[in-house]
Design an enzyme around this catalytic site. Structure first.
Site, PDB file in Angstrom:
ATOM      1  N   LYS A 165       1.057  -1.271   0.106  1.00  0.00           N
ATOM      2  CA  LYS A 165       0.017   0.041  -0.027  1.00  0.00           C
ATOM      3  C   LYS A 165       0.852   1.377  -0.119  1.00  0.00           C
ATOM      4  CE  LYS A 165      -3.563  -2.585   2.310  1.00  0.00           C
ATOM      5  NZ  LYS A 165      -4.640  -2.809   3.353  1.00  0.00           N
TER       6      LYS A 165
ATOM      7  N   GLU B 288     -11.412 -10.657  -0.654  1.00  0.00           N
ATOM      8  CA  GLU B 288     -11.085  -9.663   0.496  1.00  0.00           C
ATOM      9  C   GLU B 288     -12.426  -9.247   1.125  1.00  0.00           C
ATOM     10  OE1 GLU B 288      -6.948  -8.546   0.164  1.00  0.00           O
ATOM     11  OE2 GLU B 288      -7.722  -7.084  -0.971  1.00  0.00           O
TER      12      GLU B 288
ATOM     13  N   GLY C 143      -7.464  -4.670   7.193  1.00  0.00           N
ATOM     14  CA  GLY C 143      -6.811  -3.689   8.301  1.00  0.00           C
ATOM     15  C   GLY C 143      -7.457  -3.689   9.505  1.00  0.00           C
TER      16      GLY C 143
ATOM     17  N   SER D 229      -6.544  -9.401   7.024  1.00  0.00           N
ATOM     18  CA  SER D 229      -6.002  -9.423   8.448  1.00  0.00           C
ATOM     19  C   SER D 229      -5.489 -10.855   8.611  1.00  0.00           C
ATOM     20  CB  SER D 229      -6.971  -9.332   9.714  1.00  0.00           C
ATOM     21  OG  SER D 229      -7.368  -7.703   9.540  1.00  0.00           O
TER      22      SER D 229
END
Ligand code: PEP
Length: 251
Positions: A12, A166, A172, A212
């Site tokens: 990212k 996802e 996150g 995660s």
């Protein structure tokens, strides 16, 4: 059919040039014949990453690409810019691109076409928001994301695609989806490919889980029948976590 697992790190908007170099030097020590390892640094670090990783077997991929070939698109990066520095894979449709940069299905399908037309492989991300899951709309939503983003590709082109499921609520957040939720969605996605492209493709296509993934849960997630590895955000930013996740995929 045995599919080779993938562990892909999505850095990212993290890592300066020097920080990237330090992490890449550590990553070079990871050895794994059984896992395809990929990292997606920021654009400014791609060139250096490619030259440092050389023949290590770790592939450098991009986090994004523009859908036009070239021209007056200030701030954008073209497919040719990526291939010219040795990058031959790109992440398309990450939920952060969809959410913060308004990338809709129309834009994403143009991006997939641009990548495929230039022989660039794709990790195509799909995922539902928590509110969509709570309404029971998640299967339909994932189906629509896949149909509009990928099903314009023909049977040869689709071989260059990896899917990443996802769930947005797990990215996150430290909140991983339950194993049964992961497995049932991966199985559903594989069935969509079966119905569209036949059983060979559906058995070959690799479907990653993202959201995660950490050293403590990676092995369990990667052992699920239709999970072929992971797209890793936070835990890809330090060597020991990322290495542990790669080793979990090795098993
Ligand atoms: C991601 O960015 O694709 C991701 C899964 O992030 P995290 O692992 O931090 O949830």
């Amino acid at each position: 059919m045995k599919r080779k697992k993938i562990v892909a790190g999505n850095w990212k908007m993290n890592m300066t040039h020097d920080e990237s170099i330090n992490l890449i030097k550590e990553l070079k020590e990871i050895s794994s014949n059984y896992v395809d390892i990929k990292i997606a640094p920021s654009f400014t670090n791609l060139n250096k990453a490619v030259s440092l990783l050389g023949s290590s077997g770790i592939e450098v991929i991009a986090q994004n690409v523009h859908f036009e070939e070239r021209g007056a698109f200030t701030g954008e990066i073209s497919i040719e810019m990526l291939t010219s520095v040795g990058v031959n894979s790109v992440i398309i449709g990450h939920s952060e691109r969809r959410k913060y940069f308004n990338e809709n299905e129309f834009i994403l399908s143009k991006k997939t076409k641009m990548a495929i037309d230039n022989s660039v492989n794709i990790i195509f991300c799909v995922g539902e928001e928590l509110s969509e899951r709570e309404k029971g709309d998640h299967f339909e939503l994932i189906k629509n994301q896949i149909i509009s983003g990928l099903f314009g590709l023909d049977i040869e082109q689709i071989k260059n695609v990896v899917v990443a499921y996802e769930p947005v609520w797990a990215i996150g957040t430290g909140k991983t989806a339950e194993n049964y939720q992961i497995q049932e969605m991966h199985e559903y996605i594989r069935k969509l490919f079966n119905d569209k492209y036949g059983s060979d493709i559906s058995q070959q296509i690799r479907i990653l889980y993202g959201g995660s993934v950490k050293p403590k849960n990676a092995e369990e997630i990667f052992s699920l029948k239709d999970v072929d590895g992971g797209l890793i955000g936070g835990a890809s930013l330090n060597f020991s976590d990322f290495n542990a996740i790669v080793q979990a995929a090795n098993g």
